[in-house]
Design an enzyme around this catalytic site. Structure first.
Site: not given
Ligand code: M6R
Length: 601
Positions: A2, A27, A72, A98-99, A478, A482, A485, A501, A596
């Site tokens: 948010c 956000r 969000w 927000n929260g 990683e 990517k 997501e 395994h 984000k």
């Molecule tokens: O702001 P941060 O690095 O603490 O965020 C951590 C994760 O939420 C962030 O890396 C998330 O996994 C990304 N969307 C990945 O692309």
């Protein structure tokens, strides 16, 4: 999670709020809303991104003060009823939030059992609660204060009384919120990015503080009602840093920026005499520690894994990586002299913050490595190192991952040199980062090949696997995050040797399996594992360094220092995720269900 904005004292309040909301869309983008006070008070909401809200604003609404919200969803589905701003029962108070209010149910039962609610949000309960105290005879500000004393949880609130178009009441606890100071007007925002075109002067707020914001004043009070005098800081960012320019998506721009970021890190952390510019107190504290605990989430935790081997090699200090959401409530047995490193692009991640609060209570030293100066994790840790990556707007993190690894390498080199560890003395880090930057450019120039391979391997699949060993396994994790997501392909990153395994049972005819090979010691084993899945029908693709490559390998990485291969190997995987998403017709920058900055636990 948010984003909230507000402005008081400007004739073009609507435009300022809308621009700010667009900049905070990273956000959350489930729904949005705006309240503008003027000759007519106007409240408008819509589901979906800000452009849907904008489309509803015809004819344009005008006014000199207002607040806005991009959501969000936490409590309640992303419907128009649940979109902010929320109003009190009679409509006299308007609130954005927000929260997460943890005791919302208890508050409703205790104070608001007679009230009618239109949605399912905790925020609606908050604004009814404030109105409840106002109806008992309190002034708006005092009613707000009384409600704040009862509310448990995280919040950044902006409250407006519809009878007064000169004042916004603001409060913060655990969720980010800044006040921006203008000439004859003032603003509020979850992130300075939102208001950079209006001001570069911002005031940070601490948890428990409340602000009475008018066009000419920002009066800050702490929880006890004491007036706080706090200086503004000047935001270093330029409004142009957050423009997409000619790029179709922020993610592509941010992938392309990685070579520049590597060079910027060299520039920022290198003294004129070639030595490393890092606070000696930080190095002394680390030298006195017996173990490093890296605590992070998502991509940032993967950056921690990518840093483990070189950090241990260069410093001879053991490193453990932990997920923030697990660590705080399930703390392992700690070493005698632990040192905590919080990796966080945003510096606002609630899961990480709850651990930092605990390690602070225990008195342990800490370092936050973040992209955002002045962020909560930065303010609350003992030390901060900045990523200098420039704003990262796309939800999928790319340049922050490589910047985190590079800054960890700078720290490892500085500490190893201080400890006179031979491996550190022999390691010319700044030179190696320069080579990495050039090698990244080579990979970035392979977009056409990567687009074709992505179409060939990933167009008709529901799932995909990345495999590797050691650092190549960590990059696989990683790469898979990517891919999943943003393209919604179910992707997993596996330790290549683990496949047999259990997971190999999932391999079917034409299942894509992408092997990453950058380590001479394990490369042949990974090739063996690729052979095993190929025999069972998998469609294999290999990303390998030039020196370890075989004639049929599809993606060749220029050779770089063996401790830093993750910085390069990740780049083609970022582009594969990008192209897979484009080819499936999804929004690259705004994947479903995500935001984000994850400011709720
Ligand atoms: O702001 P941060 O690095 O603490 O965020 C951590 C994760 O939420 C962030 O890396 C998330 O996994 C990304 N969307 C990945 O692309």
């Amino acid at each position: 999670m948010c984003g909230i904005v507000g402005v008081v004292g400007r004739n073009d309040a609507t435009k300022i709020i809308l621009t700010g909301l667009k900049r905070l869309e990273y956000r959350g983008y489930d729904s949005a809303g705006i309240y503008v006070a003027g000759k007519n008070n106007n409240l408008l909401k819509s589901t979906g991104p800000i452009k849907n809200l904008e489309a509803k604003l015809t004819p344009a609404i005008t006014g000199t003060m207002g607040i806005g919200h991009t959501r969000w969803a936490t409590h309640g589905k992303p419907t128009e009823e649940n979109a902010h701003p929320h109003t009190s029962e009679k409509g006299e108070l308007v609130l954005v939030h927000n929260g997460v209010i943890e005791n919302y149910d208890e508050l409703r039962q205790t104070y608001l059992s007679e009230d009618t609610f239109y949605g399912q949000t905790d925020t609606e309960i908050a604004v009814h609660l404030i109105a409840h105290f106002k109806n008992e005879g309190l002034q708006t500000k005092d009613a707000f204060k009384k409600a704040l004393r009862l509310i448990e949880g995280s919040y950044a609130f902006a409250l407006v009384d519809t009878q007064d178009d000169t004042t916004i009441y603001v409060a913060k606890n655990k969720s980010p919120l800044l006040i921006g100071l203008g000439d004859g007007f003032n603003v509020l925002c979850s992130d300075a990015l939102a208001m950079l075109d209006q001001t570069s002067h911002f005031v940070e707020l601490m948890d428990g503080e409340m602000v009475t914001l008018t066009a000419t004043d920002a009066i800050i009070e702490d929880a006890a009602g004491q007036i706080i005098n706090r200086d503004f800081y000047v935001a270093e960012l330029d409004a142009s840093d957050i423009e997409k320019g000619t790029y179709p998506y922020y993610m592509l721009k941010e992938i392309d920026e990685q070579p520049v970021v590597m060079r910027k890190i060299v520039q920022k952390y290198q003294n004129e005499d070639g030595s490393i510019a890092i606070d000696p107190n930080l190095l002394a504290t680390l030298e006195n520690s017996d173990r490093v605990y890296i605590v992070a989430c998502g991509t940032s935790s993967h950056a921690g894994w990518a840093a483990k081997k070189f950090f241990e090699t260069l410093t001879q200090l053991p490193v453990e990586i932990h997920l923030s959401s697990e660590f705080g409530y399930n703390m392992p047995l700690l070493s005698e002299k632990p040192f905590f490193i919080y990796l966080s692009q945003s510096g606002e991640t609630a899961d990480s913050r709850q651990v930092l609060v605990k390690t602070n209570e225990l008195g342990y030293p800490s370092l936050t490595i973040t992209n955002v100066a002045g962020s909560t994790l930065s303010r609350e840790a003992t030390y901060t190192l900045l990523l200098h990556a420039g704003p990262e707007i796309a939800v999928a993190s790319t340049k922050a991952y490589t910047a985190q690894i590079a800054v960890m390498a700078v720290l490892a080199k500085a500490l190893g040199t201080k400890k006179a560890i031979l491996a550190a003395n022999e390691f010319d880090l700044f030179h190696e980062l320069g080579l990495i930057a050039t090698a990244m450019e080579t990979m970035i120039n392979e977009k056409e090949l990567l687009e074709e391979l992505t179409a060939e391997y990933l167009t008709h699949t529901r799932n995909a696997f990345y495999i590797g060993r050691g650092n190549d396994y960590y990059v696989s994790m990683e790469a898979a995050l990517k891919l999943k997501e943003i393209s919604y392909i179910q992707a997993e990153g596996f330790a290549a040797g683990e496949l047999k395994h259990g997971t190999i049972a999932l391999i079917e005819d034409r299942t894509p399996v992408i092997g990453i090979i950058t380590d001479a010691a394990t490369g042949l084993h990974t090739r063996g594992n690729l052979q095993e899945v190929r025999s069972r029908g998998a469609n294999t693709l290999v990303i390998a360094t030039e020196e370890l490559a075989k004639p049929d390998d599809q993606i060749l990485l220029p050779t770089v220092h063996p401790l830093l291969t993750s910085l390069l190997a990740v780049v083609p995987t970022q582009l594969i995720a990008y192209f897979a998403t484009l080819q499936r017709g999804y929004d690259v920058d705004k994947p479903r269900n995500l935001a984000k900055s994850v400011t709720v636990e």
